[in-house]
Design an enzyme around this catalytic site. Sequence first.
Site, PDB file in Angstrom:
ATOM      1  N   LYS A   1       0.860  -1.190   0.000  1.00  0.00           N
ATOM      2  CA  LYS A   1       0.000   0.000   0.000  1.00  0.00           C
ATOM      3  C   LYS A   1       0.884   1.224   0.000  1.00  0.00           C
ATOM      4  O   LYS A   1       2.027   1.173   0.490  1.00  0.00           O
ATOM      5  CB  LYS A   1      -0.882   0.035   1.248  1.00  0.00           C
ATOM      6  CG  LYS A   1      -2.081   0.963   1.103  1.00  0.00           C
ATOM      7  CD  LYS A   1      -3.174   0.290   0.309  1.00  0.00           C
ATOM      8  CE  LYS A   1      -4.303   1.221  -0.028  1.00  0.00           C
ATOM      9  NZ  LYS A   1      -5.441   0.458  -0.587  1.00  0.00           N
TER      10      LYS A   1
ATOM     11  N   ASP B   1      -6.899   4.363  -4.782  1.00  0.00           N
ATOM     12  CA  ASP B   1      -7.616   4.156  -3.518  1.00  0.00           C
ATOM     13  C   ASP B   1      -8.267   5.518  -3.227  1.00  0.00           C
ATOM     14  O   ASP B   1      -8.464   6.311  -4.166  1.00  0.00           O
ATOM     15  CB  ASP B   1      -6.641   3.710  -2.402  1.00  0.00           C
ATOM     16  CG  ASP B   1      -7.357   3.182  -1.168  1.00  0.00           C
ATOM     17  OD1 ASP B   1      -7.795   2.024  -1.182  1.00  0.00           O
ATOM     18  OD2 ASP B   1      -7.515   3.934  -0.172  1.00  0.00           O
TER      19      ASP B   1
END
Length: 451
Positions: free
Chosen positions: A125, A165
Site C-alpha cells: 500500500k 484508492d
Amino acid sequence: MSLVKEIIAKVKQRDPNEPEFRQAVIEVMESLETTADKHPEFLKAGIFERIVEPDRTIIFRVPWVDDKGEVRINRGFRIQFNNAIGPYKGGIRFHPSVNLSIMKFLGFEQIFKNSLTTLPMGGAKGGSDFDPKGKSEEEVMRFCHAFMSELFRHIGPDTDVPAGDIGVGGREIGYMFGYYKKIMNEHTGVLTGKGFDYGGSLIRPEATGYGAVYFAAEMLATRGLDFTGKTVAISGSGNVAQFAMEKANQLGGKVVTLCDSHATIVDEEGICGDKCDFVMELKNVRRGRIKEYADKFGSVCYLGDSVWDVIRQQGLRVDVAIPCATQNEIDGKNAEALVKNGCFCVAEGANMPSTPEAVRVFQENNLLFGPGKAANAGGVAVSGLEMSQNSLKMSWTREEVDGLLLKIMKGIHKASLEASEAYGKKGDYVAGANIAGFMKVAKAMLAYGIV
Ligand code: NDP
Ligand code: 2IT
C-alpha cells in the site's frame, strides 16, 4: 501465553503508535489461532512473526509548488509488505489522514485479500497526506509528478504495481503513469487503473463496487435470498460507492443513502437512473458536495452525520448495508442500530469500515457479514486482470472481464465459507477469509526458507 497473543503483544510493544495496524493484526491473528495449532511447521519457520513485519517500509519527502508559487511539502509512503506469491500490489491513497499506521494496516490486509483472488499478487500500500480537495488541476498534476519522481525507483511491472484508492482515481493514475513512462522510457503495466486508451482494463473502475455486490449476493443466496426488493444503505459517494449503487440497482435493490465527508443524503424513493448519473457527474467531473443531490432532488440531507449515525437517529429500516467510505466508520453503537432496524447483511466495500465492536455485534446477531478483504477484493482482482492483459499486449471485452470478476468473487465466497467450516467456524467469513488468504502465502513463505 498463546503464540497469537505473543505476536499481538510484540506488535503492540514495537509499534505502540499504530492503532489501525494493531487492529488489523489482532483480527487476522485471532482467526489464525486454530491454524497455528494444526500447522506446527508454520510455527517452527516463524511464519506468524514474519508476516506481521513488512518486507520494506519506504517513507519519502514530496516537495511541490502550488499555484501561488509557494513550496509545499507532503510525506509519501510505500509499504512493500509481502511478495511471497507475486509482485507487491496495492493502491495509493491521497488523504490528509494518511500516516504510517493506516498505510501498514492497508498493506497488511492486502496480503490476504490478494491471495484470496487466486491471482499472483503480493501485498502493498502507498499514499500521501496530500489533500486533493480544493486543489487546481495543475496542482494535482504537479503533486502526482513529484510523488512519482521518488516512487519510480521502488516499483516496476514485476516488482511492485500500485493502483488507486481514496483520493486517487483515473486522473491521478494518468499523471503518475505519464511521469513514470517519461523518466523510465518504457510503457509497461507498472500501474493499474489506467485509462482504457493507454493500457487500462474495461470494468476496472466498476470492479470494487460490483464485486462487493456480487459477494453480498453470494452471501444472501446461502439463505435463499437475493437483492430483489431489498433496501440498501451505501456510505461514501466515490468510486466504490458509485458502482456498488449501480450493481445493487441492476440486481433489483433500492439504494436509499449516500454520503461524503460533509453530509449524508437519504432518498427513500431510491437513488437510481438519472439520479445516479447526477451523482457520478457531481463527484467525478465537478468534484462537488453530495449535499447538492438534496438541493436538486429535494431529498433529506444531514450535515455532519455519517450514514450510520442517520440510520440510528432516524430509525431508518435497511436490509443490506454496504459501507464504502473509510476505516472504522461503523462503531458498535451504530452496528446495534443497524441490527435493530432490520439489517441482515453487511458487505464491506471499504477496508476495515467496521470497528471490532461492530463486527462482534454483527456476528453475535447472526448477520451475513462479509469482511473487506473478501468483499472488496474485486478491485484488485481486476487490477490483476489488467496486469495479465498488459503482459499479453491484449485487451479483453467488458463481458469477458465482468465474467471473470463474477467467477473470482464466487470463488472467494466459496473458499472463505469452506475454510470457516474446515476450521470449525462455519459461516464466519472473517475467520474463513483470513485462513484461506493466509494458507497460500504461508506455504509459499515456507518453501523459501528463512528469507
Ligand atoms: P474515493 O476517494 O473515490 O471515495 C471515498 C468516499 O468516501 C468519498 O465519498 C469520501 O468523501 C468518503 N470518505 C473518505 N474518507 C472519509 C472520511 N475520513 N470521513 C468521511 N467520509 C470519507 O475512494 P474509493 O471509493 O476508492 O475508496 C473507498 C473505500 O474503499 C476505501 O476504504 C478504500 O480503501 C476502499 N477500497 C477501494 C478500492 C478501489 O478500487 N478504489 C478497492 C478496495 C477497497 P469526500 O469526497 O468528502 O472525501
Ligand atoms: O484496497 C484495495 O484493494 C485497492 N485500493 C485496490 C488495489 C489495486 O491494486 O487495485
